[in-house]
Write a protein that holds these residues in place. Structure first.
Motif, PDB file in Angstrom:
ATOM      1  N   ARG A 197       0.853  -1.175   0.000  1.00 43.64           N
ATOM      2  CA  ARG A 197       0.000   0.000   0.000  1.00 43.64           C
ATOM      3  C   ARG A 197       0.894   1.232   0.000  1.00 43.64           C
ATOM      4  O   ARG A 197       1.790   1.350   0.834  1.00 43.64           O
ATOM      5  CB  ARG A 197      -0.894   0.002   1.243  1.00 43.64           C
ATOM      6  CG  ARG A 197      -1.878   1.137   1.295  1.00 43.64           C
ATOM      7  CD  ARG A 197      -2.995   0.979   0.279  1.00 43.64           C
ATOM      8  NE  ARG A 197      -3.815   2.184   0.192  1.00 43.64           N
ATOM      9  CZ  ARG A 197      -4.911   2.385   0.886  1.00 43.64           C
ATOM     10  NH1 ARG A 197      -5.326   1.448   1.715  1.00 43.64           N
ATOM     11  NH2 ARG A 197      -5.595   3.495   0.744  1.00 43.64           N
ATOM     12  N   SER A 235       1.361   5.642  -0.454  1.00 43.19           N
ATOM     13  CA  SER A 235       0.687   6.923  -0.301  1.00 43.19           C
ATOM     14  C   SER A 235       1.709   8.046  -0.386  1.00 43.19           C
ATOM     15  O   SER A 235       2.919   7.801  -0.265  1.00 43.19           O
ATOM     16  CB  SER A 235      -0.043   6.984   1.047  1.00 43.19           C
ATOM     17  OG  SER A 235       0.872   6.856   2.112  1.00 43.19           O
ATOM     18  N   TYR A 287       2.154  10.298  -2.988  1.00 44.83           N
ATOM     19  CA  TYR A 287       2.500  10.840  -4.297  1.00 44.83           C
ATOM     20  C   TYR A 287       1.496  11.906  -4.719  1.00 44.83           C
ATOM     21  O   TYR A 287       0.296  11.689  -4.660  1.00 44.83           O
ATOM     22  CB  TYR A 287       2.541   9.735  -5.346  1.00 44.83           C
ATOM     23  CG  TYR A 287       3.883   9.050  -5.445  1.00 44.83           C
ATOM     24  CD1 TYR A 287       4.026   7.701  -5.140  1.00 44.83           C
ATOM     25  CD2 TYR A 287       5.009   9.764  -5.840  1.00 44.83           C
ATOM     26  CE1 TYR A 287       5.252   7.083  -5.226  1.00 44.83           C
ATOM     27  CE2 TYR A 287       6.237   9.149  -5.931  1.00 44.83           C
ATOM     28  CZ  TYR A 287       6.355   7.815  -5.618  1.00 44.83           C
ATOM     29  OH  TYR A 287       7.576   7.199  -5.703  1.00 44.83           O
ATOM     30  N   ASN A 334       1.134  11.587 -10.901  1.00 44.51           N
ATOM     31  CA  ASN A 334       0.819  10.256 -11.417  1.00 44.51           C
ATOM     32  C   ASN A 334       2.006   9.630 -12.140  1.00 44.51           C
ATOM     33  O   ASN A 334       1.893   8.543 -12.696  1.00 44.51           O
ATOM     34  CB  ASN A 334      -0.374  10.332 -12.364  1.00 44.51           C
ATOM     35  CG  ASN A 334      -1.684  10.521 -11.629  1.00 44.51           C
ATOM     36  OD1 ASN A 334      -1.798  10.157 -10.462  1.00 44.51           O
ATOM     37  ND2 ASN A 334      -2.654  11.102 -12.302  1.00 44.51           N
ATOM     38  N   ARG A 349       2.319   3.610 -13.785  1.00 46.46           N
ATOM     39  CA  ARG A 349       0.901   3.803 -13.504  1.00 46.46           C
ATOM     40  C   ARG A 349       0.032   3.399 -14.695  1.00 46.46           C
ATOM     41  O   ARG A 349      -1.099   2.949 -14.519  1.00 46.46           O
ATOM     42  CB  ARG A 349       0.638   5.249 -13.114  1.00 46.46           C
ATOM     43  CG  ARG A 349      -0.795   5.493 -12.660  1.00 46.46           C
ATOM     44  CD  ARG A 349      -0.984   6.871 -12.091  1.00 46.46           C
ATOM     45  NE  ARG A 349      -2.385   7.135 -11.791  1.00 46.46           N
ATOM     46  CZ  ARG A 349      -2.985   6.802 -10.662  1.00 46.46           C
ATOM     47  NH1 ARG A 349      -2.280   6.194  -9.713  1.00 46.46           N
ATOM     48  NH2 ARG A 349      -4.269   7.068 -10.477  1.00 46.46           N
ATOM     49  N   GLN A 406      -1.103  -3.737 -10.252  1.00 42.69           N
ATOM     50  CA  GLN A 406      -1.447  -2.662  -9.314  1.00 42.69           C
ATOM     51  C   GLN A 406      -2.918  -2.310  -9.441  1.00 42.69           C
ATOM     52  O   GLN A 406      -3.543  -2.563 -10.467  1.00 42.69           O
ATOM     53  CB  GLN A 406      -0.606  -1.424  -9.579  1.00 42.69           C
ATOM     54  CG  GLN A 406      -0.845  -0.787 -10.940  1.00 42.69           C
ATOM     55  CD  GLN A 406       0.133   0.329 -11.263  1.00 42.69           C
ATOM     56  OE1 GLN A 406       0.993   0.687 -10.461  1.00 42.69           O
ATOM     57  NE2 GLN A 406       0.004   0.905 -12.454  1.00 42.69           N
ATOM     58  N   ASN A 446      -4.772   1.092  -9.127  1.00 36.35           N
ATOM     59  CA  ASN A 446      -4.557   2.528  -8.966  1.00 36.35           C
ATOM     60  C   ASN A 446      -5.585   3.166  -8.036  1.00 36.35           C
ATOM     61  O   ASN A 446      -5.279   4.107  -7.315  1.00 36.35           O
ATOM     62  CB  ASN A 446      -4.577   3.227 -10.317  1.00 36.35           C
ATOM     63  CG  ASN A 446      -3.376   2.865 -11.171  1.00 36.35           C
ATOM     64  OD1 ASN A 446      -2.312   2.507 -10.655  1.00 36.35           O
ATOM     65  ND2 ASN A 446      -3.523   2.946 -12.479  1.00 36.35           N
ATOM     66  N   ASN A 481      -4.375   2.439  -4.637  1.00 35.00           N
ATOM     67  CA  ASN A 481      -2.954   2.751  -4.391  1.00 35.00           C
ATOM     68  C   ASN A 481      -2.230   1.536  -3.817  1.00 35.00           C
ATOM     69  O   ASN A 481      -1.511   1.630  -2.811  1.00 35.00           O
ATOM     70  CB  ASN A 481      -2.805   3.946  -3.444  1.00 35.00           C
ATOM     71  CG  ASN A 481      -3.032   5.266  -4.138  1.00 35.00           C
ATOM     72  OD1 ASN A 481      -3.184   5.320  -5.361  1.00 35.00           O
ATOM     73  ND2 ASN A 481      -3.083   6.335  -3.380  1.00 35.00           N
ATOM     74  N   THR A 482      -2.426   0.420  -4.465  1.00 36.68           N
ATOM     75  CA  THR A 482      -1.849  -0.829  -3.983  1.00 36.68           C
ATOM     76  C   THR A 482      -1.136  -1.553  -5.109  1.00 36.68           C
ATOM     77  O   THR A 482      -1.667  -1.698  -6.207  1.00 36.68           O
ATOM     78  CB  THR A 482      -2.925  -1.736  -3.372  1.00 36.68           C
ATOM     79  OG1 THR A 482      -3.578  -1.032  -2.297  1.00 36.68           O
ATOM     80  CG2 THR A 482      -2.299  -3.008  -2.812  1.00 36.68           C
ATOM     81  N   SER A 514       9.806   2.597  -4.897  1.00 35.37           N
ATOM     82  CA  SER A 514       9.229   3.477  -5.906  1.00 35.37           C
ATOM     83  C   SER A 514      10.180   4.626  -6.233  1.00 35.37           C
ATOM     84  O   SER A 514      11.104   4.933  -5.470  1.00 35.37           O
ATOM     85  CB  SER A 514       7.878   4.020  -5.458  1.00 35.37           C
ATOM     86  OG  SER A 514       8.047   4.921  -4.374  1.00 35.37           O
TER      87      SER A 514
END
Length: 125
Positions: free
Chosen positions: A23, A25, A27, A30, A53, A71, A73, A76-77, A97
């Motif tokens: 998980r 977070s 960002y 994109n 993405r 993923q 989107n 967000n996983t 990332s």
């Protein structure tokens, strides 16, 4: 602040499958690449797979076949499906990332700025 939290590791039998989750977070853009790495005891960290993405994926040559990165989107996983697990897959798996429109120098770990704490996968034969 970008944060990555892995889950889904555990102790499994050889031949089974496992799905890891990450998980993420923080960002505001994109444009980023998400990736999975692993580090076995006494070995260097090695890249498994990366994904943008837009869904474009890249795999380390030695990881093609039994590993599938994906993923969600909306959630967000990030996921890593591992099939036909082998004892040599025993490792700590990390989610990583980097900002950008491509995965940079993947599978090199130095190309990634953000890392999760890792999740242990232990495969017994």
């Amino acid at each position: 602040q970008v944060q990555l939290v892995e889950s889904g590791g555990g102790s499994v039998q050889a031949g089974s499958s496992l799905r890891l989750s990450c998980r993420f977070s923080g960002y505001r853009s994109n444009n980023y690449c998400m990736a999975w790495f692993r580090q076995a005891p006494g070995k260097e960290r090695e890249g498994v797979a990366g994904i943008l993405r837009n869904g474009a994926t890249t795999y380390a040559e030695s990881m093609k076949g039994r590993f599938t990165i994906s993923q969600d989107n909306d959630k967000n996983t990030l996921y890593l499906q591992i099939d036909s697990l082998k004892s040599e897959d025993t490792a700590v798996f990390y989610c990583a990332s980097r900002l950008g429109t491509h995965c940079g120098a993947f599978p090199y770990a130095a190309a990634f700025a953000y890392w999760g704490q890792g999740t242990q996968v232990t495969v017994s034969s």
